[in-house]
Structures are given as structure tokens and as C-alpha cells.
Scaffold this motif. Structure first.
Motif: not given
Lengths: 476, 315
Positions: A279, A283, A288, A295-297, A374, A394
Motif C-alpha cells: 500500500v 501510493i 504518487g 490511490s484508494r485503499l 492519509v 491515500l
């Protein structure tokens, strides 16, 4: 602290920059007709690196004419084996000059030299080696017994992986017998200009590769020039749409590699320590600035409370600063304009009551910097879950069931990349089958190889680059 | 991770419970663990950072001789080396400990008197661990009685691999008891456990059973201490600390021969378990030839030249 890493800067002395660079047309460096220049900055400290010529319509015309002549008189008539020799030679020179190119790329782009040295440059050389190998085997590539080149390709590339994107464009085009006119991004033209020198060093016939520097106007002139047979673009979806409009109604072939909003799905049975790494690299690799960034967890709710503290602890260990320091993990944002865009989009999260976290981290005084960030408590409705930020930000969402994970991952206008983290093979395959994305990584992320095709679904573009598939975009 | 806050109570020590706990730990992705270790091994440690790292590494060395050919004379000269690693430079820190077989403990203790350096002894039928329990305990008690302040035991890998976690656990508990005040290092022999999942499980098993340190290898099996193995063990002590507040140490041993290897290990500690572990109380390196390379690099940093291997004592 007991063990503070001392500065370990890579020497700049391997790079010799000229004050100004001209256009590379027909095998020679030649001034732009307009005499205009633009200034290239080092984004890490805003110092001036060089001035490069701005190509106008007349220059585009010269370059396309040179490429056409080279295609008709030399390159398309040459045997594949001979073309392959040139590509092998270019690949070897890139390897020999890789330290110089890695340092220059880092200075021009702002990315850590660790990445240019260990990722960008090895992949650039590998891409040329790979397509050099195809040059004399095109009859066996599955596109008929005697596939033909298209002719002259107009290629426009972005600033996030300047030399790697050049390799992705030029290597397959040349291997298949096309000639090219390539425009690097306005903020990162320098390695492309060194590549032009490498073409000279390799005795590549004049006109096979032409490099035109400039900004959006130059790109528009190149894409709109009637004398090309093919347009290849990597960049934003917005510009991709403009190009699709410009090319519509012509005979030109078009491939587009555009934006993304990749989902990294972490199931509760994942190898958590390695998922954290994936992860983070998904990102924060290249700040990034990666179209296929995770970019999406999407983390399973049952494991989110355990996963997020581990993730934050790891992010706090990232070393941000001088891109030329060999221990730097996070470098500079590429430009003032991009920094503004990252700030603006991230600020919408504050308005939408999304929780925002960054590690304690000192940003350098000069240059363009943005701390790793985050965003938690994000839902599908938030702008930061929908729009591509293209920065070290993120967005964290949770899910309860595999069905929900897939639905959320696919609920985006983009479809470039996705990641699946699970120790269970059947769940991985089930998920991968249902994800609408061009590249799906399992238990890893942001891994590239010249043998693997790359490209998107939906608004992430069309056409494939890399691998055998990448040949098709340049064969008639 | 479902790490209990206290060590397993005697009644909870069924094999079933241990198995449920160990197999409930998150898996380790082999490719990912290797990639992370490789990534950290590219850190560039130069100048002042290198000087600090070298001194730190020297202070963490368990200077070791574990040969069938060991004699009192050999052990005494190793002890002299431990007390004064570089006779020309008194600023060199002393090593962490001297590590010998149980029958050499008395000799080593005598030779190290007044230096403040402790003696570590391997025990429990090192290196295979294939002996009856009473032999292993007697081995341990004798070493402690002769003055060893640290015991490096081996786990029963056969029991571990056959799924008899209870047996492994009980042995560690019994040896710990036999140690009295001596610190217990539990050797997992990761080269025989093979998978990183096993390394993680064995680490937590040893930690739960009361080990003060977990140690990679005996040095008699290849591969010994690889960076990914040490990484997985550092993650285990980090997670145990996060869950319980208790610090457990880590000792890679075997195959660490150069300053570069040692510094890579320190980087791994720094960025995995964290700077808390950068002390000989919580991190040791089991080695023999490493010490001279550290000394050579130390001289090189301070004088700019290599004096050559002949300027360093063999033992």
C-alpha cells in the motif's frame, strides 16, 4: 537518535548540462524557428537547470517531414534484424550512461535517485532490449505473416516517468519500422534531449527519432499535424479527450494512456506486513505521480483497526527530502502547478470532514513539497475518492464483503490498475476476475516489466503498451 | 494480530490452543518480505553514520567459537580479543559477549574476569537439540553454574515441524527455569524451518514461552541469518512489544562477516523494530570473523587507509 543516517548525496558531476537546448530534428540539434525558449527548473529547490527551445508549427512540420523521409527511404526498408541492431545499441548506451541519466532524471523530475537508479533506468534499458528482440520476429508475433509499420508516429509523453515513457513510446515504434516525432513534457525534457544525443552516438539514421520540446501548444501542433499516421499519448484524461477530438475523423491510429484511481483491496487474511509495504509503495512510489497508483485503499473493516496503525507507523518512517540523497524515499512534487492541484483536491477533504493525517515531517524551504497524507473515513461520494489527485495522498475506505470490495473498486470512471491482497488463492482469482482494470497486481503493486502489456479500461484510455500487445499499436 | 497480553497460562498450554494461536498469526508473503529486506539493504550509510554504526555493531558482537577443535588456549585468546579488540586503539568499544560451548564456560569466565564482558554458552545439546530433556537441562544448569550469564538454547525443530508446539513450548519454559538469572536466547534454526510463516510462528512461540532473545541460527546449518529472516523476527518482537510492552531481543547469527552485512542488519533493526532495539541489550550479532572487518573499517574511517589484515589479531 542513536542511528541518524548522514547525508548520502549522489554526485551531480556525472551530469553535464548545457545552458540551452535546441530541437532534435533529422539527426541534428537545430534552433526553433521562433527562437522562443522555456526554462526548466529543479523542483526540489526551484533552481534553473537549462533553457529549452519551444517548437512551433513550422518546427513540427520540419520534424514530421524528416520522419516521413526517414521512414520511406531508410527505416521501413531496413531488415528487422538491422533495426534490432540499432535498438540493442541504444539499450547498451543507456546502460552505460545510466548513472548520468538517473541523476539527471532525479534533478529534472524531483523523484528520488533511489527510484531512478533502481527502477526507471533499468526498466528503460530493458524496454529497448525487449523490443530490439522483436524487430526481426514480427512475422511470428501473431499479426499476420508480413505486418507493416504505420509510418510516422506523433508521441506525447508526461512528466512522471520522463525517460521510461519515452522508452515505452519509441522502442516498439522503432522495432516495428515506424519513425517518430516525440514531445516530452514541458517540465521534464532534459533526459529526452540526452536520449537524442544517444541516438546520434548510436548512428541512428537521421529523422528516425525527432524530439520536439515545448508546452501544450507544441503538443497540439504535433497531434494536429496532418502528416502523421499514428498518435500515442500518455497523460491526463482531460488532454486525452482533446486529442481524441483532434484525431477523430482522420485516418490516424490512436492510443491513449490516461488517468486512474486504482483500488488496493486488502482482505482480512492478507499478509499484513507485506500488504502495508504494498500500500505504501502503491501510493507513495514516485510521490504518487503514477497513473496506476493505488490511490484508494479498500481495507476489510474487520482488520482496518489493526491495519491502519501499522500503515501509519510505516509511513512515519518514510524519508522525505533531497531527491539526490540515496536514502530519500519521497522526493519533490514535479511543479508548482501540480503542487497546487494536490493541495486543492486534498483541501476538499477538509471541507467534507474527512480525517486527514500526515506524519511529523519537515518540508524543505524551497521547492515543491507535499507531505505523505492519509485520508480516513472516506466514502465513495467524496471527491478524494473519485478524482485523481496524482500526489502522495491515500484515500482509505472500508468494505465488509468481497462483493462490496469489487463494487467499490469498480465504481470509478477509471480502470487502469488494482491490487488484491489475500493469502487465499481462490479469493484472489475470484476478485481479479471481477475487477475492471487493465492491470491487476496480487500481493504486490507497481511492478513493471517490458514483457507485460499495460493499459486501461474506460476513461483510463485504450490501446496497450508493452509486451507482444504493444507491437499491435504500431503495425498495420 | 491476536497476541495475548500475557504469556500463556499453564492451563492454556494445550497443543490445540498453541496451534490456534500460531496459525492465527498473519501470513508472511515470501516475495514481499524478500523485497522489503532487499530495499532496506540499499540504504547508504556513510561518514558519521557509518562510524556510529561500526561502534554499535562492535558492542553487539557475540564473539563466538563453537568448534569441536576448541581448546582452553583458543578460548583464552578469544577472550583476550574480546576484552581488547584492537590493541592499538583503546577507544574501541568492548564486544557484547563471548559465546562458547558449555565445557569452555569456566575457562572463558576466568579469562574475562574484571572485563565486564559476559559469557554466553550454547546449551541443550547444541546444535541439533537431539538429546533427552534431562540431558538438555543438565547441560544448561552446568553452564550457568560455571558462570554463563547467557544461555543460547536450540528448539526441537523436529517437534516444531511435526506440529508438536506444546513440546517446543514446554522445553523453552523448562530451560528458562534452569537458567535462573541467566538470559535465555532461543535459537530457532531458521534454515531448518525453511518458510517465513514457520519463522514467524516459531518466533512468537519462543517469545510466549519466555525467551529473552530469539536467535536465527546455530551457524551449523545453511542458510543461517538472512536479512528476510531477521526482518520477520524483528516484526515479531515489534508486534509483541506493541501488544504487551515487553521488549524481546533478536540475534542473527551465522554468515554475517562484513561491516556491510552488519550495517544492513542495523538498518533493518532501525526501520523495523525501531531505534529502541539499537542496543546490545536487545540486539546481538553472533559472529567470529566479523569483528576484524569492523575494526578494519573503523581504522579506515579514522585514518583514510586500510592497514591490512595482518595488523589485526586472528583471535
Amino acid at each position: 537518535m542513536i542511528f541518524e543516517y548522514a547525508p548520502a548525496p549522489e554526485s551531480r558531476s556525472v551530469v553535464s548540462l548545457r545552458e540551452t537546448y535546441d530541437l532534435f530534428i533529422d539527426g541534428e540539434f537545430t534552433p526553433a524557428r521562433s527562437g522562443d525558449h522555456l526554462t526548466v527548473l529543479n523542483p526540489a529547490d526551484e533552481t534553473e537547470l537549462a533553457r529549452v527551445a519551444v517548437a512551433g508549427e513550422a518546427d513540427v512540420d520540419r520534424a514530421v517531414t524528416a520522419a516521413r523521409r526517414a521512414h520511406e527511404t531508410v527505416w521501413s526498408r531496413m531488415s528487422g534484424a538491422e533495426r534490432g541492431k540499432y535498438l540493442f545499441r541504444i539499450a547498451r548506451i543507456i546502460q552505460e550512461r545510466s548513472r548520468e541519466l538517473a541523476v539527471l532524471e532525479s534533478m529534472d523530475n524531483g523523484k528520488p535517485v533511489k527510484e531512478t537508479r533502481d527502477v526507471d533506468l533499468p526498466l528503460v534499458a530493458a524496454h529497448f532490449f525487449y523490443y530490439a528482440g522483436w524487430a526481426d520476429k514480427l512475422a511470428h508475433a501473431g499479426f499476420g505473416p508480413d505486418p507493416k509499420p504505420l509510418g510516422v508516429a506523433a508521441q506525447v509523453i508526461p512528466w512522471n516517468f520522463p525517460l521510461l515513457m519515452l522508452a515505452w513510446k519509441i522502442a516498439p515504434a522503432l522495432a516495428t519500422g515506424n519513425t517518430v516525432v516525440l514531445k516530452p513534457a514541458e517540465t521534464t525534457p532534459l533526459t529526452a534531449l540526452v536520449f537524442a544525443q544517444i541516438c546520434q552516438e548510436a548512428d541512428l539514421p537521421p529523422g528516425v527519432v525527432n524530439i520536439l520540446t515545448g508546452a501544450g501548444e507544441t503538443g497540439r501542433a504535433l497531434v494536429g499535424h496532418p502528416g502523421t499516421d499514428k498518435v500515442a499519448f500518455t497523460g491526463s484524461t482531460e488532454v486525452g479527450r482533446q486529442i481524441a477530438r483532434a484525431v477523430a475523423g482522420t485516418d490516424k491510429r490512436l492510443t491513449l494512456e490516461l488517468g486512474g484511481k486504482g483500488a488496493n483491496i486488502v482482505y482480512d487474511d492478507a499478509a499484513l506486513d507485506q500488504a502495508v509495504e504494498g500500500v505504501v509503495s502503491g501510493i507513495f512510489f514516485n510521490q504518487g505521480h503514477v497513473c496506476c497508483a493505488g490511490s484508494r485503499l479498500l481495507v476489510q473493516e474487520s482488520v482496518a483497526d489493526e491495519f491502519l496503525p501499522r500503515l501509519k507507523e510505516r509511513i512515519a518512517k518514510l524519508r522525505l527530502g533531497d531527491p539526490l540523497d540515496k536514502n530519500t524515499d519521497i522526493g519533490a512534487i514535479n511543479s508548482a502547478a501540480q503542487l497546487e492541484r494536490v493541495r486543492e483536491l486534498t483541501a476538499t477533504a477538509d471541507e467534507e470532514n474527512v480525517e486527514r493525517w500526515s506524519p511529523a515531517c519537515e518540508l524543505p524551504e524551497h521547492g515543491y513539497w507535499f507531505a505523505p497524507t492519509v485520508l480516513t473515513g472516506v466514502s465513495q461520494a467524496h471527491r478524494v475518492a473519485r478524482e485523481e489527485i496524482f500526489g502522495p495522498v491515500l484515500s482509505v475506505l472500508t468494505f465488509r464483503t468481497p462483493e462490496e470490495a469489487v463494487a467499490k473498486a469498480n465504481n470509478t470512471p477509471y480502470g487502469l490498475s488494482a491490487g488484491v491482497w489475500t493469502e487465499k488463492g481462490s479469493r484472489m482469482l475470484w476478485t481479479a476476475e471481477r475487477l475492471r482494470a487493465g492491470v491487476i497486481w496480487s500481493n504486490t503493486f507497481n511492478k513493471f516489466d517490458p514483457t507485460s502489456p499495460f493499459g486501461g479500461y474506460k476513461e483510463s484510455g485504450y490501446g496497450r503498451e508493452g509486451g507482444r500487445h504493444g507491437l499491435e499499436a504500431y503495425l498495420g | 494480530m491476536p497476541v495475548p497480553h500475557t504469556a500463556f497460562e499453564p492451563e492454556a498450554r494445550t497443543n490445540h490452543a498453541l496451534r490456534a494461536y500460531l496459525h492465527g498469526l498473519p501470513g508472511v508473503d515470501e516475495v514481499g518480505a524478500r523485497a522489503r529486506a532487499q530495499d532496506l539493504s540499499t540504504r547508504s550509510i556513510k561518514t558519521t553514520a557509518k562510524a556510529n554504526a561500526i561502534d554499535l555493531a562492535i558492542s553487539m558482537v557475540d564473539l563466538t567459537t563453537l568448534e569441536g577443535a576448541d581448546t582452553p588456549g583458543k578460548v583464552r585468546s578469544l577472550c583476550a580479543k574480546a576484552a581488547l579488540p584492537d590493541p592499538t586503539d583503546r577507544t574501541v568499544p568492548r564486544v557484547g559477549a563471548v559465546c562458547v560451548y558449555p565445557d569452555m564456560v569456566a575457562t572463558a569466565v576466568g579469562a574475562l574476569q574484571g572485563t565486564g564482558i559476559g559469557v554466553a554458552s550454547v546449551a541443550t545439546a547444541f546444535p541439533s537439540g537431539r538429546a533427552p530433556m534431562e540431558v538438555k537441562l543438565a547441560d544448561t544448569r552446568r553452564a550457568v553454574a560455571d558462570g554463563a550469564s547467557e544461555i543460547d538454547m536450540v528448539i526441537d525443530r523436529g517437534a516444531f515441524l511435526s506440529g508438536d508446539y506444546r513440546k517446543v513450548f514446554d522445553e523453552i519454559v523448562a530451560v528458562k527455569e534452569a537458567c535462573g538469572d541467566a538470559h535465555l536466547k532461543v535459537i530457532l534454526e531458521t534454515g531448518e524451518l525453511v518458510t517465513y510463516d514457520n519463522v514467524r510462528r516459531a518466533s512468537h512461540l519462543a517469545i510466549q514461552a519466555g525467551g529473552d532473545f530469539i536467535k536465527t541460527s546455530t551457524g551449523k546449518v545453511s542458510p543461517a541469518a538472512t536479512l528476510p529472516v531477521t526482518l520477520v523476527m524483528l516484526e515479531a518482537v515489534r508486534d509483541h512489544h506493541a501488544a504487551t510492552g515487553r521488549h524481546v531481543g533478536v540475534k542473527p547469527a551465522g554468515g554475517i562477516r562484513t561491516t556491510k552485512d552488519a550495517i544492513r542488519n542495523l538498518v533493518l533493526v532501525n526501520e523495523t523494530a525501531g531505534p529502541d532495539w539499537l542496543t546490545p541489550d536487545l540486539f546481538r550479532i553472533g559472529a567470529s570473523s566479523l569483528l576484524n572487518d569492523l575494526l578494519m573499517q573503523r581504522t579506515r574511517l579514522s585514518t583514510g587507509t586500510y592497514p591490512g589484515p595482518d595488523y589485526y589479531t586472528q583471535d
